[in-house]
Design a protein around this motif. Sequence first.
Motif, PDB file in Angstrom:
ATOM      1  N   ARG A 120       0.839  -1.208   0.000  1.00 16.57           N
ATOM      2  CA  ARG A 120       0.000   0.000   0.000  1.00 16.57           C
ATOM      3  C   ARG A 120       0.866   1.246   0.000  1.00 16.57           C
ATOM      4  N   THR A 121       2.031   1.109   0.623  1.00 17.48           N
ATOM      5  CA  THR A 121       2.966   2.233   0.683  1.00 17.48           C
ATOM      6  C   THR A 121       3.634   2.404  -0.680  1.00 17.48           C
ATOM      7  N   LYS A 122       3.854   3.670  -1.059  1.00 16.13           N
ATOM      8  CA  LYS A 122       4.533   3.944  -2.328  1.00 16.13           C
ATOM      9  C   LYS A 122       5.942   3.358  -2.305  1.00 16.13           C
ATOM     10  N   LEU A 123       6.306   2.662  -3.389  1.00 17.16           N
ATOM     11  CA  LEU A 123       7.648   2.062  -3.454  1.00 17.16           C
ATOM     12  C   LEU A 123       8.410   2.659  -4.631  1.00 17.16           C
ATOM     13  N   ARG A 124       9.657   3.074  -4.382  1.00 18.99           N
ATOM     14  CA  ARG A 124      10.504   3.633  -5.454  1.00 18.99           C
ATOM     15  C   ARG A 124      11.769   2.818  -5.573  1.00 18.99           C
ATOM     16  N   ILE A 125      12.115   2.453  -6.816  1.00 19.17           N
ATOM     17  CA  ILE A 125      13.393   1.767  -7.051  1.00 19.17           C
ATOM     18  C   ILE A 125      14.453   2.837  -7.275  1.00 19.17           C
ATOM     19  N   ALA A 179       9.760  -9.108   4.176  1.00 21.30           N
ATOM     20  CA  ALA A 179      10.317  -7.771   4.436  1.00 21.30           C
ATOM     21  C   ALA A 179       9.367  -6.695   3.926  1.00 21.30           C
ATOM     22  N   LEU A 180       8.793  -6.907   2.750  1.00 24.31           N
ATOM     23  CA  LEU A 180       7.861  -5.909   2.213  1.00 24.31           C
ATOM     24  C   LEU A 180       6.598  -5.800   3.074  1.00 24.31           C
ATOM     25  N   HIS A 181       6.105  -6.946   3.573  1.00 24.65           N
ATOM     26  CA  HIS A 181       4.948  -6.891   4.481  1.00 24.65           C
ATOM     27  C   HIS A 181       5.287  -6.048   5.714  1.00 24.65           C
ATOM     28  N   ARG A 182       6.493  -6.280   6.285  1.00 22.79           N
ATOM     29  CA  ARG A 182       6.873  -5.516   7.494  1.00 22.79           C
ATOM     30  C   ARG A 182       6.977  -4.026   7.180  1.00 22.79           C
ATOM     31  N   LEU A 183       7.615  -3.688   6.075  1.00 27.66           N
ATOM     32  CA  LEU A 183       7.754  -2.271   5.717  1.00 27.66           C
ATOM     33  C   LEU A 183       6.385  -1.644   5.476  1.00 27.66           C
ATOM     34  N   LEU A 190       4.947   4.135   6.792  1.00 25.77           N
ATOM     35  CA  LEU A 190       5.975   4.936   6.124  1.00 25.77           C
ATOM     36  C   LEU A 190       5.341   5.792   5.029  1.00 25.77           C
ATOM     37  N   ASP A 191       6.041   6.865   4.665  1.00 26.07           N
ATOM     38  CA  ASP A 191       5.597   7.681   3.526  1.00 26.07           C
ATOM     39  C   ASP A 191       6.055   7.041   2.217  1.00 26.07           C
ATOM     40  N   VAL A 192       7.205   6.379   2.265  1.00 27.57           N
ATOM     41  CA  VAL A 192       7.774   5.824   1.037  1.00 27.57           C
ATOM     42  C   VAL A 192       8.723   4.678   1.396  1.00 27.57           C
ATOM     43  N   ILE A 193       8.830   3.715   0.477  1.00 23.60           N
ATOM     44  CA  ILE A 193       9.836   2.657   0.603  1.00 23.60           C
ATOM     45  C   ILE A 193      10.811   2.822  -0.560  1.00 23.60           C
ATOM     46  N   HIS A 194      12.097   2.925  -0.255  1.00 25.20           N
ATOM     47  CA  HIS A 194      13.112   2.923  -1.306  1.00 25.20           C
ATOM     48  C   HIS A 194      13.692   1.521  -1.413  1.00 25.20           C
ATOM     49  N   LEU A 250      13.108 -11.317  -8.802  1.00 21.83           N
ATOM     50  CA  LEU A 250      12.964 -10.301  -7.764  1.00 21.83           C
ATOM     51  C   LEU A 250      12.849  -8.904  -8.371  1.00 21.83           C
ATOM     52  N   ASN A 251      13.653  -8.609  -9.397  1.00 20.01           N
ATOM     53  CA  ASN A 251      13.537  -7.306 -10.058  1.00 20.01           C
ATOM     54  C   ASN A 251      12.168  -7.145 -10.723  1.00 20.01           C
ATOM     55  N   ASP A 252      11.659  -8.247 -11.294  1.00 22.83           N
ATOM     56  CA  ASP A 252      10.320  -8.211 -11.891  1.00 22.83           C
ATOM     57  C   ASP A 252       9.277  -7.834 -10.833  1.00 22.83           C
ATOM     58  N   ARG A 253       9.339  -8.481  -9.648  1.00 20.45           N
ATOM     59  CA  ARG A 253       8.363  -8.178  -8.596  1.00 20.45           C
ATOM     60  C   ARG A 253       8.522  -6.744  -8.098  1.00 20.45           C
ATOM     61  N   LEU A 254       9.786  -6.284  -8.003  1.00 15.04           N
ATOM     62  CA  LEU A 254      10.026  -4.904  -7.554  1.00 15.04           C
ATOM     63  C   LEU A 254       9.406  -3.901  -8.521  1.00 15.04           C
ATOM     64  N   ARG A 255       9.623  -4.140  -9.830  1.00 10.22           N
ATOM     65  CA  ARG A 255       9.083  -3.199 -10.830  1.00 10.22           C
ATOM     66  C   ARG A 255       7.572  -3.111 -10.731  1.00 10.22           C
ATOM     67  N   ARG A 256       6.930  -4.255 -10.540  1.00  2.00           N
ATOM     68  CA  ARG A 256       5.463  -4.226 -10.452  1.00  2.00           C
ATOM     69  C   ARG A 256       4.991  -3.598  -9.153  1.00  2.00           C
ATOM     70  N   ALA A 257       5.760  -3.842  -8.082  1.00  2.00           N
ATOM     71  CA  ALA A 257       5.394  -3.231  -6.794  1.00  2.00           C
ATOM     72  C   ALA A 257       5.544  -1.713  -6.872  1.00  2.00           C
ATOM     73  N   ALA A 258       6.460  -1.230  -7.712  1.00  5.52           N
ATOM     74  CA  ALA A 258       6.729   0.206  -7.806  1.00  5.52           C
ATOM     75  C   ALA A 258       5.757   0.908  -8.754  1.00  5.52           C
ATOM     76  N   HIS A 259       5.090   0.140  -9.593  1.00  2.00           N
ATOM     77  CA  HIS A 259       4.211   0.743 -10.604  1.00  2.00           C
ATOM     78  C   HIS A 259       2.898   1.149  -9.960  1.00  2.00           C
ATOM     79  N   SER A 260       2.505   2.411 -10.140  1.00  2.00           N
ATOM     80  CA  SER A 260       1.214   2.794  -9.542  1.00  2.00           C
ATOM     81  C   SER A 260       0.262   3.280 -10.621  1.00  2.00           C
TER      82      SER A 260
END
Length: 321
Positions: free
Chosen positions: A229-234, A285-289, A294-298, A311-321
Amino acid sequence: MAAEVPPSDLEAAARIIRSGGLVAIPTETVYGLAANALDPQAVARIFAAKDRPFFDPLIVHLADVSWWPRVVAEFPPMARELAARFWPGPLTLILPKSTAIPDLVTSGMPTVGIRVPDHPLTRELLKRADLPLAAPSANPFGRLSPTTADHVRQQLAGRVDLILDGGPCRVGVESTILAIADGAATLLRPGGVPIEEIEAIIGAVNRPEISSTKQPAAPGMLDSHYAPRTKLRIVDSIPALSATTRAGLLLPSSVNDTPLSGYTAVEVLSQTGSLVEAAAHFFQALHRLDQAQLDVIHALPFPDQGLGRALNDRLRRAAHS
Ligand code: TXA
Ligand code: MG
């Protein structure tokens, strides 16, 4: 290791499956939300519990490879070779479906995704129920995948008849999905079996640009998926923070000499930079964060090889809003 589960729970789970109910099951990748794959009404309950759109087909789980005639119309030599090497394990094969599989499972497609999961509890459940299990990941549609029974409780409480607690998932990232057709293999989703290991067995695999089409070949490969739910930035390097920002940091490995003091929460996925260990900790780790207000996850990206690709694939999708 798997938590102790009394045999009575397994018996209850098998009964629930046979009567058309929903059981959350542990696998080596992520927890699944399972129902009898041959019963359209039971399968419809999965979509309802997840708020999942009907265009997104489900993976069918088998007790072992000998079950293939129950779910697919053919099992070509390339599929046999891959199954012999990687099953039980995190590899899903897309093959022509048998008529026993309801259209709802495959979203009307003529193919079905199948795999043999590598978890003793779930394989025992499959044997006792004696039915193939349709199971997507046990999270609300588009959200973070569950890798512990607690994640399932937090996200789907009241929507599932029973949760089988098999401990934390060993692999931690979903299965690799491979479509097999006309003697060729096409990668639809990078996952728990690195593509390099697959190519070592069957040679070159087609890798279409997996991303931004409106109707991807594997419909779950939507741009925004696996999202907190928190905004994620790579980020390529760790950014300096303004004093008022509550930020979290997700790191593939430990970093030297970098001040992390401004961060409210820091998750190091593997001290030694092991991708296997990082994958196992990734969703936890993402569930805990995501719960740390938080305002943002880097997040720093992973090396683009082996499990790092998934893992990079999941990160990209998690970062896409
Ligand atoms: O590791 C896993 O694969 C986990 C565990 C529970 O087995 N399951 C999982 O399921 O990740 P799910 O539903 O979250 O993702 C399954 C993906 C979806 O993106 C879906 O589009 C794709 O598999 N899929 C299923 N059947 C397909 C088919 N016939 N053709 C193309 N893609 C398919
Ligand atoms: Mg999923």
